[in-house]
Design a protein around this motif. Sequence first.
Motif, PDB file in Angstrom:
ATOM      1  N   SER A 159      -0.384  36.297  61.574  1.00 49.41           N
ATOM      2  CA  SER A 159       0.682  36.512  62.529  1.00 49.41           C
ATOM      3  C   SER A 159       2.019  35.834  62.279  1.00 49.41           C
ATOM      4  O   SER A 159       1.692  34.985  61.768  1.00 49.41           O
ATOM      5  N   SER A 160       3.097  36.413  63.001  1.00 46.07           N
ATOM      6  CA  SER A 160       4.350  35.898  62.563  1.00 46.07           C
ATOM      7  C   SER A 160       5.295  35.849  63.983  1.00 46.07           C
ATOM      8  O   SER A 160       5.099  37.100  64.763  1.00 46.07           O
ATOM      9  N   GLU A 200      -1.692  39.874  63.385  1.00 46.08           N
ATOM     10  CA  GLU A 200      -2.138  39.719  61.918  1.00 46.08           C
ATOM     11  C   GLU A 200      -2.401  40.805  61.272  1.00 46.08           C
ATOM     12  O   GLU A 200      -2.244  40.829  60.070  1.00 46.08           O
ATOM     13  N   ARG A 201      -2.162  42.167  61.854  1.00 48.07           N
ATOM     14  CA  ARG A 201      -2.059  43.298  61.163  1.00 48.07           C
ATOM     15  C   ARG A 201      -0.631  43.622  60.845  1.00 48.07           C
ATOM     16  O   ARG A 201      -0.281  44.869  60.625  1.00 48.07           O
ATOM     17  N   LYS A 202       0.453  42.976  61.248  1.00 46.47           N
ATOM     18  CA  LYS A 202       1.464  43.067  60.795  1.00 46.47           C
ATOM     19  C   LYS A 202       2.232  44.178  62.000  1.00 46.47           C
ATOM     20  O   LYS A 202       3.285  44.750  61.625  1.00 46.47           O
ATOM     21  N   GLU A 213       4.308  45.112  65.274  1.00 45.80           N
ATOM     22  CA  GLU A 213       5.390  44.527  66.087  1.00 45.80           C
ATOM     23  C   GLU A 213       4.558  44.611  67.700  1.00 45.80           C
ATOM     24  O   GLU A 213       4.144  45.547  68.076  1.00 45.80           O
ATOM     25  N   LYS A 230       4.467  39.728  65.476  1.00 48.03           N
ATOM     26  CA  LYS A 230       3.674  40.628  64.774  1.00 48.03           C
ATOM     27  C   LYS A 230       2.439  39.989  64.662  1.00 48.03           C
ATOM     28  O   LYS A 230       2.177  38.723  64.664  1.00 48.03           O
ATOM     29  N   THR A 241       4.934  31.302  61.173  1.00 45.37           N
ATOM     30  CA  THR A 241       3.803  31.856  60.587  1.00 45.37           C
ATOM     31  C   THR A 241       2.573  31.010  60.978  1.00 45.37           C
ATOM     32  O   THR A 241       2.595  29.723  61.387  1.00 45.37           O
TER      33      THR A 241
END
Length: 245
Positions: A35-36, A52-54, A56, A50, A30
């Motif tokens: 983002s992740s 920052e808006r999740k 993919e 992903k 993270t």
Amino acid sequence: MSSIRARLRPRPMPLNIFPDMEGLPRIILTEATGSSAEVLLYGGQVVSWKNERKEELLFMSSKANWKQSKANRGGISVCFPQFGNLGSLEQHGSARNRLWSLDRDPSPLPPSDNQSSVDLIIKSTGVDLKNRPCSFEFRLRISLSAGKLILIPRVRNTDNKTLSFTLSISNYLSVSDISEVRVEGLETLDYLDNLLNRSRFTEQADAITFDGQMDRLYLRTPTKIAVIDHEKKRTFVLQKNAMPD
Ligand SMILES: O=P(O)(O)OC[C@H]1O[C@@H](O)[C@H](O)[C@@H](O)[C@@H]1O
């Protein structure tokens, strides 16, 4: 004084490692903007990224099943010590079918902060040595930062013989309808068309667009190419360093 400095030095946060639904270790990276990325020790494969808006950003095959101990199509995978079928080994080499370990000593790279990057390692096994009689260590650092995912592969010859290998990082990007996608940066390059027995052609188009299946190996690619998705209004910039072909 030195003991005060040692006490004040921020201690690295532990890595986020979770068993996934199939019980396989999955590392979650993270960073501050939200983002992740998710990385499996199996194959050292990035299986999710992903923004920052999740949303993919990577494609993962719905048929992916890690229980079968075989490579799964999707995410970002590393092909080593052989790219494709350019040799006698299994397609794209064994690294994507190995269980990687966490690399606790990734020198000479600066230490990671453990929340947004992970260092992985595999070492040659008996099977590798049977096919390629030279021992090696293969390290992979995966680092996440705002809008960026960086993979740094490093190969170390731990033998006194010559190690020959081919290496690629395969990205499966999530895009809208393929007819909405354009690839820039490959114009005028030569390519081998895998759908036509690897016949060699020269790209004539200003940008690559898709109206059907395409399976090509572009040669002497530049350090940067762009994948533009008109429908999602999103552009991926793929950048490589020190990876000539
Ligand atoms: O399907 P795999 O083994 O993961 O390989 C991914 C792709 O790798 C490319 O090198 C091949 O040209 C494609 O045909 C193939 O689909």
